[in-house]
Design a protein around this motif. Structure first.
Motif, PDB file in Angstrom:
ATOM      1  N   ASP B  76      26.653  10.460  48.884  1.00 49.94           N
ATOM      2  CA  ASP B  76      27.855   9.778  49.388  1.00 49.94           C
ATOM      3  C   ASP B  76      28.026   9.863  50.907  1.00 49.94           C
ATOM      4  N   LYS B  77      27.024  10.383  51.629  1.00 48.73           N
ATOM      5  CA  LYS B  77      27.192  10.595  53.072  1.00 48.73           C
ATOM      6  C   LYS B  77      26.299   9.665  53.886  1.00 48.73           C
ATOM      7  N   TYR B  78      26.732   9.414  55.137  1.00 43.17           N
ATOM      8  CA  TYR B  78      25.880   8.625  56.019  1.00 43.17           C
ATOM      9  C   TYR B  78      25.711   9.251  57.394  1.00 43.17           C
ATOM     10  N   ASP B  79      26.105  10.541  57.536  1.00 45.73           N
ATOM     11  CA  ASP B  79      25.787  11.219  58.795  1.00 45.73           C
ATOM     12  C   ASP B  79      24.393  11.845  58.689  1.00 45.73           C
ATOM     13  N   ILE B  80      23.734  11.985  59.858  1.00 47.27           N
ATOM     14  CA  ILE B  80      22.364  12.523  59.863  1.00 47.27           C
ATOM     15  C   ILE B  80      22.412  14.014  59.558  1.00 47.27           C
ATOM     16  N   MET B  81      21.746  14.419  58.472  1.00 43.32           N
ATOM     17  CA  MET B  81      21.758  15.844  58.156  1.00 43.32           C
ATOM     18  C   MET B  81      20.639  16.550  58.925  1.00 43.32           C
ATOM     19  N   PRO B  82      20.805  17.864  59.207  1.00 43.09           N
ATOM     20  CA  PRO B  82      19.814  18.567  60.038  1.00 43.09           C
ATOM     21  C   PRO B  82      18.391  18.401  59.524  1.00 43.09           C
ATOM     22  N   GLY B  83      18.227  18.377  58.202  1.00 43.78           N
ATOM     23  CA  GLY B  83      16.895  18.260  57.615  1.00 43.78           C
ATOM     24  C   GLY B  83      16.213  16.934  57.893  1.00 43.78           C
ATOM     25  N   ALA B  84      16.983  15.932  58.340  1.00 42.41           N
ATOM     26  CA  ALA B  84      16.399  14.606  58.579  1.00 42.41           C
ATOM     27  C   ALA B  84      15.944  14.439  60.016  1.00 42.41           C
ATOM     28  N   ARG B  85      16.295  15.432  60.883  1.00 44.23           N
ATOM     29  CA  ARG B  85      16.033  15.250  62.315  1.00 44.23           C
ATOM     30  C   ARG B  85      14.545  15.220  62.638  1.00 44.23           C
ATOM     31  N   ALA B  86      13.760  16.066  61.953  1.00 44.58           N
ATOM     32  CA  ALA B  86      12.322  16.118  62.240  1.00 44.58           C
ATOM     33  C   ALA B  86      11.681  14.751  61.993  1.00 44.58           C
ATOM     34  N   ALA B  87      12.031  14.146  60.855  1.00 46.27           N
ATOM     35  CA  ALA B  87      11.471  12.828  60.534  1.00 46.27           C
ATOM     36  C   ALA B  87      11.870  11.817  61.595  1.00 46.27           C
ATOM     37  N   LEU B  88      13.163  11.823  61.977  1.00 51.69           N
ATOM     38  CA  LEU B  88      13.655  10.861  62.960  1.00 51.69           C
ATOM     39  C   LEU B  88      13.040  11.101  64.335  1.00 51.69           C
ATOM     40  N   ASP B  89      12.892  12.392  64.708  1.00 51.07           N
ATOM     41  CA  ASP B  89      12.294  12.699  66.008  1.00 51.07           C
ATOM     42  C   ASP B  89      10.866  12.170  66.093  1.00 51.07           C
ATOM     43  N   SER B  90      10.106  12.314  65.002  1.00 49.67           N
ATOM     44  CA  SER B  90       8.717  11.850  65.059  1.00 49.67           C
ATOM     45  C   SER B  90       8.665  10.321  65.101  1.00 49.67           C
ATOM     46  N   VAL B  91       9.605   9.650  64.414  1.00 47.34           N
ATOM     47  CA  VAL B  91       9.666   8.183  64.492  1.00 47.34           C
ATOM     48  C   VAL B  91       9.993   7.758  65.925  1.00 47.34           C
ATOM     49  N   ALA B  92      10.982   8.455  66.536  1.00 49.70           N
ATOM     50  CA  ALA B  92      11.389   8.126  67.905  1.00 49.70           C
ATOM     51  C   ALA B  92      10.220   8.314  68.870  1.00 49.70           C
ATOM     52  N   ALA B  93       9.514   9.432  68.727  1.00 49.60           N
ATOM     53  CA  ALA B  93       8.395   9.716  69.636  1.00 49.60           C
ATOM     54  C   ALA B  93       7.311   8.645  69.505  1.00 49.60           C
ATOM     55  N   TRP B  94       7.050   8.264  68.259  1.00 50.83           N
ATOM     56  CA  TRP B  94       5.998   7.269  68.023  1.00 50.83           C
ATOM     57  C   TRP B  94       6.395   5.900  68.587  1.00 50.83           C
ATOM     58  N   LEU B  95       7.680   5.536  68.402  1.00 53.84           N
ATOM     59  CA  LEU B  95       8.146   4.249  68.927  1.00 53.84           C
ATOM     60  C   LEU B  95       8.154   4.252  70.456  1.00 53.84           C
ATOM     61  N   ASN B  96       8.499   5.406  71.043  1.00 51.93           N
ATOM     62  CA  ASN B  96       8.509   5.494  72.501  1.00 51.93           C
ATOM     63  C   ASN B  96       7.098   5.389  73.072  1.00 51.93           C
ATOM     64  N   LYS B  97       6.109   5.814  72.284  1.00 55.17           N
ATOM     65  CA  LYS B  97       4.725   5.761  72.735  1.00 55.17           C
ATOM     66  C   LYS B  97       4.146   4.353  72.554  1.00 55.17           C
ATOM     67  N   ASN B  98       4.567   3.690  71.469  1.00 56.93           N
ATOM     68  CA  ASN B  98       4.048   2.344  71.161  1.00 56.93           C
ATOM     69  C   ASN B  98       5.101   1.297  71.508  1.00 56.93           C
ATOM     70  N   LYS B  99       5.138   0.956  72.784  1.00 60.19           N
ATOM     71  CA  LYS B  99       6.230   0.130  73.308  1.00 60.19           C
ATOM     72  C   LYS B  99       6.261  -1.276  72.698  1.00 60.19           C
ATOM     73  N   ASN B 100       5.123  -1.728  72.196  1.00 58.01           N
ATOM     74  CA  ASN B 100       5.079  -3.104  71.686  1.00 58.01           C
ATOM     75  C   ASN B 100       5.462  -3.208  70.207  1.00 58.01           C
ATOM     76  N   ILE B 101       5.861  -2.091  69.631  1.00 56.04           N
ATOM     77  CA  ILE B 101       6.152  -2.094  68.189  1.00 56.04           C
ATOM     78  C   ILE B 101       7.654  -2.109  67.938  1.00 56.04           C
ATOM     79  N   ASN B 102       8.054  -2.968  67.008  1.00 57.59           N
ATOM     80  CA  ASN B 102       9.457  -3.008  66.569  1.00 57.59           C
ATOM     81  C   ASN B 102       9.565  -2.444  65.162  1.00 57.59           C
ATOM     82  N   VAL B 103      10.789  -2.084  64.799  1.00 59.17           N
ATOM     83  CA  VAL B 103      10.963  -1.467  63.494  1.00 59.17           C
ATOM     84  C   VAL B 103      12.223  -2.008  62.809  1.00 59.17           C
TER      85      VAL B 103
END
Lengths: 418, 175
Positions: B76-103
């Protein structure tokens, strides 16, 4: 305005428009009948001390049309205000004599006889093509119901619903008793849908090409029109008697409640909150809107005036109350509440009093009132796969009307078919 | 079909007690189908439609395959839980590295809520994931969001492990 033809379901729609047109023809006779005053109301269905009326139905005609009296008996039995009595046994106060001839067409001659006062109270001849046998039988049920209660019967109404299969949701419709199931829209992922007050349009939200847009389908000429398109999720909720559509849209970020006209013009934003506002439905007089919001921390049902002012909370029990449906008399709101980990159908008066639980077995969701306000259709997973069920508004006579091998959900009962 | 629509309605006789209605139409071969018959036809047709449940990212051939892990959410929640940060951080890092990619971020829910509310909840999950990525430096123009609510589960058993898998923001590479 974006007009386009639906090609995939065109044949289905042709038959739907044909059936609806046929209904118009059958109804004309009913309306004609209404113009004369009714002598007597045999059952006052608003009376708390309702006594069931003993009625017998006799049939003469070919074996092949025996379905007609069976359909009528099923209709009257489900109405819950008749005792069906075998015509060979005494005790009936009213008897319906149905005689049928079938050639290229079906001809039915129906008389209602008051056995207490020993007089004929109703006689009518019906002729219909054979492919609308069920519609013909439902029309006879409506006439009998009207003669005895003085009120419109619901036996020719329809239910629109969603069939979910392999990750696709398509919009279907069927007769109120589960027969004549027809696919209406299969493109995209369709979720919420409503009937226009004249039953001529279905308005629905579909996801197509990663966009959730609001469409309308004219059931007479099977034209689909895009009513509202924007980024974010656009979800239709309800429609007022004067064709105002209430919907939720997240075009500005967070899902808020809007209204617009049936042709998609004049959209106006009514709410502003950081959280979720969704599932708006009009009160029958159009003056108020019930909707779901998590502004208080959990999803609860709120009511506001239909200009967006005077927001007040309706539900206080439990931590999850969604899917409001306003009763046709305006007094009640049916909704889904979570209890002991399962979703159940509840009813509450619009002043937050008199909370009643109507279901208790597994999950029961998406309530919708019949146009006479006597029944609720809903979906349930009590028998495994989700299916559509009907019940009386006191929770009695719950029965499944869709087959167990399809996942059917989110029923929306049509208005009276005119 | 026009022929079918030529229905003639004749009302004769006066008064309610005796009403005669004539309706003619093209007789159709059989009596109406029983309730169980229509769905069969639906099933057959829809079997040929590919199931859109599994992630099918349109990866450019030159990009290395990179698994974008789902960000999971509480009931029932939509705030980012601490356990989800690692996954999101790696997505962010990958997107920041691959500038031509959209998601495209898809928001999903478990089946226990109601359909309409879940569609809104799924959208909130997708936008929460988007906002997190933007806060980690990903350009907002690279991200689109959509919700499927509870309509496209990746796991269909009725237990918490399965429900947890379905409460997710799922990343689909679009370019």
């Amino acid at each position: 305005m974006n007009y386009k033809h639906q090609s995939t379901d065109k044949n289905n729609l042709l038959s739907i428009s044909y059936v609806l047109f046929s209904l118009v023809c059958v109804l004309c006779s009913v309306l004609f009948c209404l113009s004369s005053a009714h002598a007597k109301v045999y059952i006052d269905i608003t009376s708390p001390a309702l006594r069931k009326l003993p009625i017998s139905i006799s049939y003469t005609g070919p074996e092949g049309a025996k379905e007609i009296p069976e359909i009528i008996k099923n209709d009257l039995d489900f109405a819950g205000i008749f005792y069906l009595i075998d015509p060979d046994i005494s005790g009936a106060e009213i008897t319906a004599k149905i005689s049928v001839e079938t050639a290229e067409e079906i001809k039915a001659d129906v008389t209602l006889f008051d056995l207490i006062n020993n007089k004929e109270v109703f006689r009518k001849k019906y002729t219909a093509s054979r492919n609308i046998l069920r519609t013909l039988a439902h029309s006879i049920s409506d006439d009998i119901f009207k003669e005895i209660t003085g009120r419109e019967g619901i036996f020719r109404t329809k239910i629109a619903y969603i069939v979910s299969s392999y990750g696709k949701n398509s919009l279907h419709m069927m007769d109120w008793d589960g027969y004549n199931q027809t696919r209406v829209i299969s493109s995209g992922l369709t979720l919420s849908h409503i009937w226009s007050p004249d039953s001529q349009y279905l308005v629905y939200s579909s996801e197509r090409n990663k966009m959730w847009e609001i469409y309308s389908l004219n059931l007479r000429n099977y034209r689909e029109m895009t009513l509202f398109s924007s980024k974010g999720i656009n979800l239709v909720g309800g429609i007022s008697h004067n064709n105002q559509i209430a919907f939720s849209s997240s075009k500005d970020g967070s899902p808020e409640i809007y209204v617009m006209n049936l042709n998609g013009s004049g959209s106006k934003k009514l709410t502003k909150s950081l959280g979720i506002d969704v599932s708006p439905v009009f009160s029958p007089d159009g003056s108020q809107i019930a909707f779901v919001s998590d502004r208080g921390g959990t999803p609860q049902i709120y009511i506001m005036d239909s200009d967006g002012t005077r927001i007040r909370r309706l539900t206080f029990e439990g931590v999850y109350n969604t899917s409001p449906a306003w009763s046709p008399d305006g007094k009640w709101i049916a909704f889904v509440g979570r209890k002991d980990g399962n979703n159940q159908i509840f009813m509450i008066k619009s002043d937050s009093t008199d909370l009643r639980q109507l279901t208790e077995n597994r999950n029961n969701e998406n309530p919708t009132f019949s146009p006479d306000g006597m029944f609720i259709a809903f979906d349930s997973d009590r028998d495994g796969s989700k299916g559509i069920y009907l019940m009386s508004i006191n929770g009695e006579r719950q029965k499944r009307i869709t087959p167990k091998d399809i996942k059917a959900m989110n029923p929306k009962w049509s208005p009276y078919i005119k | 079909m026009k022929k079918v629509l030529i229905l003639v309605l004749i009302i004769f006789a006066v008064g309610c007690a005796k009403k005669y209605v004539k309706e003619t139409g093209e007789p159709v071969r059989a009596k109406p189908e029983a309730a169980v018959e229509a769905p069969k036809e639906v099933k057959v047709e829809e079997k040929i439609i590919p199931r859109e449940v599994a992630p099918t990212p349109v990866l450019q051939a030159q990009e290395p395959a990179f698994e974008l892990k789902d960000a999971l959410f509480d009931y029932d929640k939509y705030d980012i839980m601490p356990g989800a940060r690692a996954a999101l951080d790696s997505v962010a890092a990958w997107l920041n590295k691959n500038k031509n990619i959209n998601v495209l971020i898809e928001g999903h829910c478990d089946e226990r809520g109601t359909n309409e509310y879940n569609l809104a909840l799924g959208e909130k999950r997708a936008t929460a994931a988007r906002d997190y990525l933007i806060a980690r430096g990903v350009a907002s123009t690279k991200i689109k969001t959509i919700s499927y609510g509870e309509e496209k589960p990746i796991c269909t058993e009725q237990n918490e492990a399965c429900w947890q898998k379905n409460r997710r923001a799922h990343f689909v590479v679009t370019k």
